[in-house]
Design a protein around this motif. Structure first.
Motif, PDB file in Angstrom:
ATOM      1  N   THR A  91      30.951  50.908   8.557  1.00 24.53           N
ATOM      2  CA  THR A  91      30.088  51.374   9.643  1.00 24.53           C
ATOM      3  C   THR A  91      30.742  51.001  10.967  1.00 24.53           C
ATOM      4  O   THR A  91      31.333  49.937  11.096  1.00 24.53           O
ATOM      5  CB  THR A  91      28.671  50.778   9.573  1.00 24.53           C
ATOM      6  N   ILE A  92      30.646  51.912  11.918  1.00 21.51           N
ATOM      7  CA  ILE A  92      31.250  51.704  13.234  1.00 21.51           C
ATOM      8  C   ILE A  92      30.238  52.121  14.295  1.00 21.51           C
ATOM      9  O   ILE A  92      29.626  53.180  14.181  1.00 21.51           O
ATOM     10  CB  ILE A  92      32.532  52.539  13.404  1.00 21.51           C
ATOM     11  N   ALA A  93      30.064  51.276  15.303  1.00 15.19           N
ATOM     12  CA  ALA A  93      29.174  51.611  16.414  1.00 15.19           C
ATOM     13  C   ALA A  93      29.929  51.384  17.722  1.00 15.19           C
ATOM     14  O   ALA A  93      30.480  50.307  17.954  1.00 15.19           O
ATOM     15  CB  ALA A  93      27.921  50.747  16.380  1.00 15.19           C
ATOM     16  N   ILE A  94      29.978  52.405  18.530  1.00 23.77           N
ATOM     17  CA  ILE A  94      30.582  52.309  19.861  1.00 23.77           C
ATOM     18  C   ILE A  94      29.435  52.384  20.865  1.00 23.77           C
ATOM     19  O   ILE A  94      28.701  53.371  20.898  1.00 23.77           O
ATOM     20  CB  ILE A  94      31.590  53.442  20.117  1.00 23.77           C
ATOM     21  N   THR A  95      29.273  51.339  21.650  1.00 20.72           N
ATOM     22  CA  THR A  95      28.161  51.275  22.595  1.00 20.72           C
ATOM     23  C   THR A  95      28.659  51.156  24.029  1.00 20.72           C
ATOM     24  O   THR A  95      29.741  50.636  24.276  1.00 20.72           O
ATOM     25  CB  THR A  95      27.262  50.068  22.293  1.00 20.72           C
ATOM     26  N   LYS A  96      27.847  51.656  24.956  1.00 22.04           N
ATOM     27  CA  LYS A  96      28.144  51.497  26.379  1.00 22.04           C
ATOM     28  C   LYS A  96      27.139  50.490  26.923  1.00 22.04           C
ATOM     29  O   LYS A  96      26.075  50.842  27.410  1.00 22.04           O
ATOM     30  CB  LYS A  96      28.043  52.815  27.125  1.00 22.04           C
ATOM     31  N   THR A  97      27.464  49.222  26.775  1.00 20.97           N
ATOM     32  CA  THR A  97      26.602  48.132  27.223  1.00 20.97           C
ATOM     33  C   THR A  97      27.422  47.100  27.977  1.00 20.97           C
ATOM     34  O   THR A  97      28.661  47.144  27.972  1.00 20.97           O
ATOM     35  CB  THR A  97      25.922  47.445  26.032  1.00 20.97           C
ATOM     36  N   ASN A  98      26.753  46.185  28.595  1.00 23.08           N
ATOM     37  CA  ASN A  98      27.410  45.062  29.275  1.00 23.08           C
ATOM     38  C   ASN A  98      28.475  45.515  30.264  1.00 23.08           C
ATOM     39  O   ASN A  98      29.560  44.948  30.335  1.00 23.08           O
ATOM     40  CB  ASN A  98      28.008  44.084  28.257  1.00 23.08           C
ATOM     41  N   LYS A 149      30.524  47.983  30.307  1.00 27.55           N
ATOM     42  CA  LYS A 149      31.795  48.467  29.775  1.00 27.55           C
ATOM     43  C   LYS A 149      32.266  49.649  30.600  1.00 27.55           C
ATOM     44  O   LYS A 149      31.488  50.518  30.974  1.00 27.55           O
ATOM     45  CB  LYS A 149      31.645  48.932  28.328  1.00 27.55           C
ATOM     46  N   THR A 150      33.555  49.688  30.823  1.00 30.26           N
ATOM     47  CA  THR A 150      34.146  50.825  31.505  1.00 30.26           C
ATOM     48  C   THR A 150      34.586  51.856  30.471  1.00 30.26           C
ATOM     49  O   THR A 150      34.636  51.568  29.273  1.00 30.26           O
ATOM     50  CB  THR A 150      35.377  50.401  32.332  1.00 30.26           C
ATOM     51  N   GLU A 151      34.921  53.045  30.943  1.00 27.93           N
ATOM     52  CA  GLU A 151      35.442  54.073  30.037  1.00 27.93           C
ATOM     53  C   GLU A 151      36.720  53.574  29.361  1.00 27.93           C
ATOM     54  O   GLU A 151      36.959  53.854  28.184  1.00 27.93           O
ATOM     55  CB  GLU A 151      35.708  55.369  30.798  1.00 27.93           C
ATOM     56  N   ALA A 152      37.535  52.820  30.079  1.00 25.85           N
ATOM     57  CA  ALA A 152      38.770  52.269  29.503  1.00 25.85           C
ATOM     58  C   ALA A 152      38.445  51.257  28.408  1.00 25.85           C
ATOM     59  O   ALA A 152      39.135  51.219  27.382  1.00 25.85           O
ATOM     60  CB  ALA A 152      39.616  51.621  30.593  1.00 25.85           C
ATOM     61  N   ASP A 153      37.409  50.447  28.595  1.00 26.11           N
ATOM     62  CA  ASP A 153      36.990  49.488  27.568  1.00 26.11           C
ATOM     63  C   ASP A 153      36.593  50.225  26.292  1.00 26.11           C
ATOM     64  O   ASP A 153      36.969  49.827  25.186  1.00 26.11           O
ATOM     65  CB  ASP A 153      35.797  48.654  28.043  1.00 26.11           C
ATOM     66  N   ILE A 154      35.820  51.296  26.460  1.00 26.37           N
ATOM     67  CA  ILE A 154      35.358  52.068  25.305  1.00 26.37           C
ATOM     68  C   ILE A 154      36.540  52.755  24.615  1.00 26.37           C
ATOM     69  O   ILE A 154      36.641  52.745  23.385  1.00 26.37           O
ATOM     70  CB  ILE A 154      34.287  53.085  25.729  1.00 26.37           C
ATOM     71  N   ALA A 155      37.453  53.318  25.384  1.00 28.40           N
ATOM     72  CA  ALA A 155      38.639  53.959  24.806  1.00 28.40           C
ATOM     73  C   ALA A 155      39.453  52.936  24.017  1.00 28.40           C
ATOM     74  O   ALA A 155      39.932  53.228  22.904  1.00 28.40           O
ATOM     75  CB  ALA A 155      39.478  54.595  25.895  1.00 28.40           C
ATOM     76  N   ASN A 156      39.600  51.743  24.546  1.00 30.50           N
ATOM     77  CA  ASN A 156      40.339  50.689  23.853  1.00 30.50           C
ATOM     78  C   ASN A 156      39.635  50.308  22.557  1.00 30.50           C
ATOM     79  O   ASN A 156      40.275  50.117  21.521  1.00 30.50           O
ATOM     80  CB  ASN A 156      40.496  49.463  24.756  1.00 30.50           C
ATOM     81  N   GLU A 157      38.314  50.207  22.597  1.00 27.61           N
ATOM     82  CA  GLU A 157      37.535  49.884  21.419  1.00 27.61           C
ATOM     83  C   GLU A 157      37.746  50.948  20.328  1.00 27.61           C
ATOM     84  O   GLU A 157      37.923  50.622  19.148  1.00 27.61           O
ATOM     85  CB  GLU A 157      36.062  49.799  21.809  1.00 27.61           C
ATOM     86  N   ASN A 214      40.318  52.940  20.020  1.00 29.50           N
ATOM     87  CA  ASN A 214      41.716  52.856  19.540  1.00 29.50           C
ATOM     88  C   ASN A 214      41.926  51.691  18.579  1.00 29.50           C
ATOM     89  O   ASN A 214      42.883  51.709  17.800  1.00 29.50           O
ATOM     90  CB  ASN A 214      42.671  52.748  20.717  1.00 29.50           C
ATOM     91  N   GLN A 215      41.055  50.691  18.610  1.00 23.45           N
ATOM     92  CA  GLN A 215      41.182  49.526  17.728  1.00 23.45           C
ATOM     93  C   GLN A 215      40.536  49.730  16.363  1.00 23.45           C
ATOM     94  O   GLN A 215      40.656  48.874  15.483  1.00 23.45           O
ATOM     95  CB  GLN A 215      40.560  48.289  18.404  1.00 23.45           C
ATOM     96  N   ILE A 216      39.867  50.851  16.168  1.00 21.65           N
ATOM     97  CA  ILE A 216      39.203  51.103  14.886  1.00 21.65           C
ATOM     98  C   ILE A 216      40.251  51.235  13.793  1.00 21.65           C
ATOM     99  O   ILE A 216      41.181  52.022  13.905  1.00 21.65           O
ATOM    100  CB  ILE A 216      38.329  52.377  14.957  1.00 21.65           C
ATOM    101  N   ASN A 217      40.062  50.451  12.742  1.00 18.23           N
ATOM    102  CA  ASN A 217      40.989  50.473  11.612  1.00 18.23           C
ATOM    103  C   ASN A 217      40.275  51.109  10.421  1.00 18.23           C
ATOM    104  O   ASN A 217      39.379  50.514   9.856  1.00 18.23           O
ATOM    105  CB  ASN A 217      41.444  49.061  11.282  1.00 18.23           C
TER     106      ASN A 217
END
Length: 62
Positions: free
Chosen positions: A39-46, A48-56, A58-61
């Motif tokens: 399960t994977i959840a990408i959230t826009k909280t705290n 987060k910038t668009e770059a933070d989300i993009a990095n997150e 990209n880290q999905i394995n």
């Protein structure tokens, strides 16, 4: 064609209350004979910038 019983759940949202949704979806899949392997959840909280989300993302394995 044989259907795979292994499933991966992916959600995106603007908040951080996703656990119940993923649990509910997982139970329904398992009741139908499926197996949730990830399960994977990408959230826009705290702030987060668009770059933070993009990095997150990209880290999905998988």
């Amino acid at each position: 064609m044989k259907k795979s019983k292994e499933k991966m759940l992916f959600v995106t949202l603007g908040g951080n209350r996703y656990e119940d949704t993923l649990d509910s979806m997982s139970k329904e899949i398992e009741e139908k004979g499926g197996n949730v392997i990830k399960t994977i959840a990408i959230t826009k909280t705290n702030n987060k910038t668009e770059a933070d989300i993009a990095n997150e993302i990209n880290q999905i394995n998988i």
